[in-house]
Motif scaffolding. Structure first.
Motif, PDB file in Angstrom:
ATOM      1  N   THR A  84       2.328  15.764  -3.741  1.00  0.00           N
ATOM      2  CA  THR A  84       3.465  14.841  -3.855  1.00  0.00           C
ATOM      3  C   THR A  84       3.508  13.877  -2.676  1.00  0.00           C
ATOM      4  N   VAL A  85       3.284  14.392  -1.477  1.00  0.00           N
ATOM      5  CA  VAL A  85       3.295  13.533  -0.292  1.00  0.00           C
ATOM      6  C   VAL A  85       2.184  12.493  -0.372  1.00  0.00           C
ATOM      7  N   LEU A  86       0.993  12.905  -0.769  1.00  0.00           N
ATOM      8  CA  LEU A  86      -0.124  11.959  -0.842  1.00  0.00           C
ATOM      9  C   LEU A  86       0.102  10.896  -1.918  1.00  0.00           C
ATOM     10  N   VAL A  87       0.636  11.283  -3.065  1.00  0.00           N
ATOM     11  CA  VAL A  87       0.919  10.316  -4.126  1.00  0.00           C
ATOM     12  C   VAL A  87       2.003   9.344  -3.675  1.00  0.00           C
ATOM     13  N   SER A  88       2.990   9.831  -2.942  1.00  0.00           N
ATOM     14  CA  SER A  88       4.045   8.951  -2.437  1.00  0.00           C
ATOM     15  C   SER A  88       3.488   7.931  -1.453  1.00  0.00           C
ATOM     16  N   LEU A  89       2.591   8.372  -0.596  1.00  0.00           N
ATOM     17  CA  LEU A  89       1.969   7.433   0.352  1.00  0.00           C
ATOM     18  C   LEU A  89       1.136   6.381  -0.387  1.00  0.00           C
ATOM     19  N   LEU A  90       0.396   6.804  -1.401  1.00  0.00           N
ATOM     20  CA  LEU A  90      -0.408   5.864  -2.166  1.00  0.00           C
ATOM     21  C   LEU A  90       0.478   4.860  -2.897  1.00  0.00           C
ATOM     22  N   LEU A  91       1.581   5.330  -3.440  1.00  0.00           N
ATOM     23  CA  LEU A  91       2.516   4.439  -4.125  1.00  0.00           C
ATOM     24  C   LEU A  91       3.141   3.443  -3.153  1.00  0.00           C
ATOM     25  N   ALA A  92       3.476   3.889  -1.957  1.00  0.00           N
ATOM     26  CA  ALA A  92       4.041   2.984  -0.952  1.00  0.00           C
ATOM     27  C   ALA A  92       3.052   1.890  -0.572  1.00  0.00           C
ATOM     28  N   VAL A  93       1.791   2.242  -0.434  1.00  0.00           N
ATOM     29  CA  VAL A  93       0.768   1.240  -0.107  1.00  0.00           C
ATOM     30  C   VAL A  93       0.608   0.255  -1.257  1.00  0.00           C
ATOM     31  N   ALA A  94       0.638   0.736  -2.496  1.00  0.00           N
ATOM     32  CA  ALA A  94       0.474  -0.142  -3.657  1.00  0.00           C
ATOM     33  C   ALA A  94       1.646  -1.113  -3.770  1.00  0.00           C
ATOM     34  N   VAL A  95       2.870  -0.635  -3.576  1.00  0.00           N
ATOM     35  CA  VAL A  95       4.047  -1.510  -3.659  1.00  0.00           C
ATOM     36  C   VAL A  95       4.017  -2.550  -2.551  1.00  0.00           C
ATOM     37  N   THR A  96       3.644  -2.143  -1.353  1.00  0.00           N
ATOM     38  CA  THR A  96       3.576  -3.082  -0.230  1.00  0.00           C
ATOM     39  C   THR A  96       2.533  -4.156  -0.471  1.00  0.00           C
ATOM     40  N   SER A  97       1.360  -3.770  -0.959  1.00  0.00           N
ATOM     41  CA  SER A  97       0.313  -4.768  -1.199  1.00  0.00           C
ATOM     42  C   SER A  97       0.718  -5.722  -2.323  1.00  0.00           C
ATOM     43  N   ALA A  98       1.401  -5.231  -3.335  1.00  0.00           N
ATOM     44  CA  ALA A  98       1.847  -6.103  -4.423  1.00  0.00           C
ATOM     45  C   ALA A  98       2.881  -7.107  -3.912  1.00  0.00           C
ATOM     46  N   SER A  99       3.809  -6.652  -3.065  1.00  0.00           N
ATOM     47  CA  SER A  99       4.817  -7.580  -2.547  1.00  0.00           C
ATOM     48  C   SER A  99       4.192  -8.613  -1.616  1.00  0.00           C
ATOM     49  N   VAL A 100       3.197  -8.225  -0.842  1.00  0.00           N
ATOM     50  CA  VAL A 100       2.508  -9.199   0.019  1.00  0.00           C
ATOM     51  C   VAL A 100       1.761 -10.216  -0.836  1.00  0.00           C
ATOM     52  N   ALA A 101       1.164  -9.778  -1.934  1.00  0.00           N
ATOM     53  CA  ALA A 101       0.458 -10.709  -2.820  1.00  0.00           C
ATOM     54  C   ALA A 101       1.430 -11.691  -3.452  1.00  0.00           C
ATOM     55  N   VAL A 102       2.603 -11.234  -3.881  1.00  0.00           N
ATOM     56  CA  VAL A 102       3.611 -12.134  -4.464  1.00  0.00           C
ATOM     57  C   VAL A 102       4.081 -13.145  -3.423  1.00  0.00           C
ATOM     58  N   CYS A 103       4.314 -12.697  -2.191  1.00  0.00           N
ATOM     59  CA  CYS A 103       4.727 -13.618  -1.126  1.00  0.00           C
ATOM     60  C   CYS A 103       3.646 -14.658  -0.848  1.00  0.00           C
ATOM     61  N   ALA A 104       2.398 -14.251  -0.888  1.00  0.00           N
ATOM     62  CA  ALA A 104       1.308 -15.201  -0.650  1.00  0.00           C
ATOM     63  C   ALA A 104       1.257 -16.258  -1.741  1.00  0.00           C
ATOM     64  N   VAL A 105       1.476 -15.862  -2.994  1.00  0.00           N
ATOM     65  CA  VAL A 105       1.469 -16.822  -4.100  1.00  0.00           C
ATOM     66  C   VAL A 105       2.629 -17.799  -3.957  1.00  0.00           C
ATOM     67  N   VAL A 106       3.804 -17.303  -3.579  1.00  0.00           N
ATOM     68  CA  VAL A 106       4.965 -18.179  -3.410  1.00  0.00           C
ATOM     69  C   VAL A 106       4.737 -19.170  -2.275  1.00  0.00           C
ATOM     70  N   VAL A 107       4.230 -18.700  -1.148  1.00  0.00           N
ATOM     71  CA  VAL A 107       3.977 -19.591  -0.016  1.00  0.00           C
ATOM     72  C   VAL A 107       2.923 -20.626  -0.381  1.00  0.00           C
ATOM     73  N   ARG A 108       1.892 -20.212  -1.089  1.00  0.00           N
ATOM     74  CA  ARG A 108       0.838 -21.164  -1.497  1.00  0.00           C
ATOM     75  C   ARG A 108       1.416 -22.218  -2.441  1.00  0.00           C
ATOM     76  N   SER A 109       2.284 -21.796  -3.330  1.00  0.00           N
ATOM     77  CA  SER A 109       2.899 -22.753  -4.247  1.00  0.00           C
ATOM     78  C   SER A 109       3.783 -23.737  -3.503  1.00  0.00           C
ATOM     79  N   LEU A 110       4.532 -23.270  -2.530  1.00  0.00           N
ATOM     80  CA  LEU A 110       5.392 -24.166  -1.752  1.00  0.00           C
ATOM     81  C   LEU A 110       4.560 -25.167  -0.952  1.00  0.00           C
ATOM     82  N   ILE A 111       3.475 -24.704  -0.383  1.00  0.00           N
ATOM     83  CA  ILE A 111       2.627 -25.618   0.390  1.00  0.00           C
ATOM     84  C   ILE A 111       1.976 -26.649  -0.522  1.00  0.00           C
ATOM     85  N   ALA A 112       1.544 -26.235  -1.715  1.00  0.00           N
ATOM     86  CA  ALA A 112       0.884 -27.158  -2.645  1.00  0.00           C
ATOM     87  C   ALA A 112       1.902 -28.200  -3.158  1.00  0.00           C
ATOM     88  N   SER A 113       3.123 -27.777  -3.457  1.00  0.00           N
ATOM     89  CA  SER A 113       4.114 -28.738  -3.955  1.00  0.00           C
ATOM     90  C   SER A 113       4.544 -29.691  -2.845  1.00  0.00           C
TER      91      SER A 113
END
Length: 104
Positions: free
Chosen positions: A70-99
């Motif tokens: 359970t602890v290991l799965v929770s850590l893996l899930l936390a890493v996956a959620v963090t990486s997904a949120s960083v990817a979304v932020c990168a797309v938003v920032v790239r869109s703002l810079i392009a516009s």
């Protein structure tokens, strides 16, 4: 001033002594030391594995595996959620810079 000064080895002065010669000594056998008394072996309790103990061990092992998993799965899930949120932020920032670049 900055050149190294190499020390010169002085000539030996004074009396030079000869090395001491060590004479071998003879070993004379003495009286043998008395043998140490045998220490009584401490009695240790013998672990007996009964069916109830085996079931308890299996249950404890299963609980440990479930908790660690359970602890290991929770850590893996936390890493996956963090990486997904960083990817979304990168797309938003790239869109703002392009516009912003298109407006100029």
């Amino acid at each position: 001033m900055f050149q190294p000064k190499i020390p010169t080895m002085p000539q030996p002065s004074g009396l030079v002594t000869q090395p001491a010669v060590v004479q071998p000594t003879t070993i004379t056998p003495g009286t043998p030391a008395p043998a140490p008394a045998a220490a009584p072996e401490p009695s240790r309790p013998v672990v007996q594995l009964t069916p109830g103990t085996a079931v308890a061990l299996v249950g404890a092992g299963t609980a440990v595996v479930l908790v660690v998993g359970t602890v290991l799965v929770s850590l893996l899930l936390a890493v996956a959620v963090t990486s997904a949120s960083v990817a979304v932020c990168a797309v938003v920032v790239r869109s703002l810079i392009a516009s912003d670049a298109k407006r100029r």
